[in-house]
Design a protein around this motif. Structure first.
Motif, PDB file in Angstrom:
ATOM      1  N   TYR A 185       0.836  -1.209   0.000  1.00 26.35           N
ATOM      2  CA  TYR A 185       0.000   0.000   0.000  1.00 26.35           C
ATOM      3  C   TYR A 185       0.867   1.254   0.000  1.00 26.35           C
ATOM      4  O   TYR A 185       0.616   2.192  -0.747  1.00 26.35           O
ATOM      5  N   ARG A 186       1.889   1.270   0.810  1.00 30.11           N
ATOM      6  CA  ARG A 186       2.782   2.426   0.869  1.00 30.11           C
ATOM      7  C   ARG A 186       3.509   2.642  -0.459  1.00 30.11           C
ATOM      8  O   ARG A 186       3.696   3.779  -0.902  1.00 30.11           O
ATOM      9  N   LEU A 191      -7.200   3.850  -4.585  1.00 30.62           N
ATOM     10  CA  LEU A 191      -6.257   2.872  -4.036  1.00 30.62           C
ATOM     11  C   LEU A 191      -6.776   2.328  -2.713  1.00 30.62           C
ATOM     12  O   LEU A 191      -6.791   1.117  -2.492  1.00 30.62           O
ATOM     13  N   ARG A 192      -7.220   3.221  -1.854  1.00 28.38           N
ATOM     14  CA  ARG A 192      -7.751   2.800  -0.559  1.00 28.38           C
ATOM     15  C   ARG A 192      -8.973   1.895  -0.726  1.00 28.38           C
ATOM     16  O   ARG A 192      -9.102   0.873  -0.056  1.00 28.38           O
ATOM     17  N   SER A 193      -9.875   2.262  -1.637  1.00 32.93           N
ATOM     18  CA  SER A 193     -11.074   1.441  -1.833  1.00 32.93           C
ATOM     19  C   SER A 193     -10.723   0.064  -2.402  1.00 32.93           C
ATOM     20  O   SER A 193     -11.365  -0.933  -2.042  1.00 32.93           O
ATOM     21  N   GLU A 194      -9.712   0.005  -3.259  1.00 35.68           N
ATOM     22  CA  GLU A 194      -9.297  -1.299  -3.798  1.00 35.68           C
ATOM     23  C   GLU A 194      -8.717  -2.194  -2.701  1.00 35.68           C
ATOM     24  O   GLU A 194      -8.945  -3.398  -2.683  1.00 35.68           O
ATOM     25  N   PHE A 195      -7.968  -1.600  -1.783  1.00 35.63           N
ATOM     26  CA  PHE A 195      -7.431  -2.378  -0.679  1.00 35.63           C
ATOM     27  C   PHE A 195      -8.543  -2.770   0.296  1.00 35.63           C
ATOM     28  O   PHE A 195      -8.506  -3.847   0.883  1.00 35.63           O
ATOM     29  N   GLU A 196      -9.526  -1.894   0.477  1.00 35.49           N
ATOM     30  CA  GLU A 196     -10.635  -2.181   1.386  1.00 35.49           C
ATOM     31  C   GLU A 196     -11.505  -3.321   0.861  1.00 35.49           C
ATOM     32  O   GLU A 196     -12.138  -4.020   1.647  1.00 35.49           O
ATOM     33  N   LYS A 197     -11.555  -3.515  -0.448  1.00 34.74           N
ATOM     34  CA  LYS A 197     -12.338  -4.612  -1.020  1.00 34.74           C
ATOM     35  C   LYS A 197     -11.876  -5.962  -0.489  1.00 34.74           C
ATOM     36  O   LYS A 197     -12.667  -6.890  -0.350  1.00 34.74           O
ATOM     37  N   ASN A 198     -10.584  -6.075  -0.228  1.00 37.37           N
ATOM     38  CA  ASN A 198     -10.016  -7.353   0.187  1.00 37.37           C
ATOM     39  C   ASN A 198      -9.739  -7.430   1.683  1.00 37.37           C
ATOM     40  O   ASN A 198      -9.016  -8.306   2.132  1.00 37.37           O
ATOM     41  N   ARG A 199     -10.308  -6.532   2.436  1.00 34.25           N
ATOM     42  CA  ARG A 199     -10.083  -6.499   3.884  1.00 34.25           C
ATOM     43  C   ARG A 199     -10.591  -7.766   4.576  1.00 34.25           C
ATOM     44  O   ARG A 199     -10.051  -8.189   5.601  1.00 34.25           O
ATOM     45  N   HIS A 200     -11.621  -8.387   4.027  1.00 38.11           N
ATOM     46  CA  HIS A 200     -12.239  -9.548   4.652  1.00 38.11           C
ATOM     47  C   HIS A 200     -11.433 -10.839   4.489  1.00 38.11           C
ATOM     48  O   HIS A 200     -11.757 -11.843   5.119  1.00 38.11           O
ATOM     49  N   LEU A 201     -10.401 -10.843   3.688  1.00 42.76           N
ATOM     50  CA  LEU A 201      -9.629 -12.063   3.434  1.00 42.76           C
ATOM     51  C   LEU A 201      -8.905 -12.518   4.692  1.00 42.76           C
ATOM     52  O   LEU A 201      -8.313 -11.723   5.409  1.00 42.76           O
TER      53      LEU A 201
END
Length: 125
Positions: A34-35, A61-71
């Motif tokens: 992410y960084r 970018l943040r929303s794309e990373f948030e999509k996979n937060r549940h993994l």
């Protein structure tokens, strides 16, 4: 009876990790990715001349990373990190084109109308 013994054997099987050995290590890899993307965004906006601002790109970018937060599966997280690193490398070396970057903002496809009135209004038939 036999099916339950087979399922127990499958559950006990250990799989080889891709990169990370535990969740903390996988989390560190995700944060580092992410960084790296966050730092690269101003250069991506400048090099690809996309019609988005730096803030809009960072929000996406943040929303794309948030999509996979549940993994929770470490192997899946590692695979996503590897794919993200490959995408970042393609952007850095300008192997992608601006249309590839803009696909992150691609709208979802709306279903085709099915009833007569909706078809008539949309001009489908």
């Amino acid at each position: 009876m036999a099916a339950s013994n087979v399922s127990r054997a499958v559950v006990k099987r250990q799989v080889k990790p891709l990169l990370s050995l535990d969740r903390q290590e996988a989390r560190k890899r995700v944060i580092n990715l992410y960084r790296a993307w966050y730092r690269q965004i101003p250069y991506i906006v400048q090099d690809f001349d996309i019609p988005k601002s730096i803030e809009q790109c960072r929000e996406k970018l943040r929303s794309e990373f948030e999509k996979n937060r549940h993994l929770t599966d470490i192997r899946v997280i590692d695979m996503k990190v590897v794919k993200g690193q490959i995408d970042l490398q393609e952007c850095v070396h300008i192997w992608k084109q601006s249309c590839h970057i803009m696909q992150f903002w691609k709208d979802t496809v709306e279903p085709k109308p099915k009833d007569f009135l909706s078809k008539f209004i949309s001009g489908a038939e």
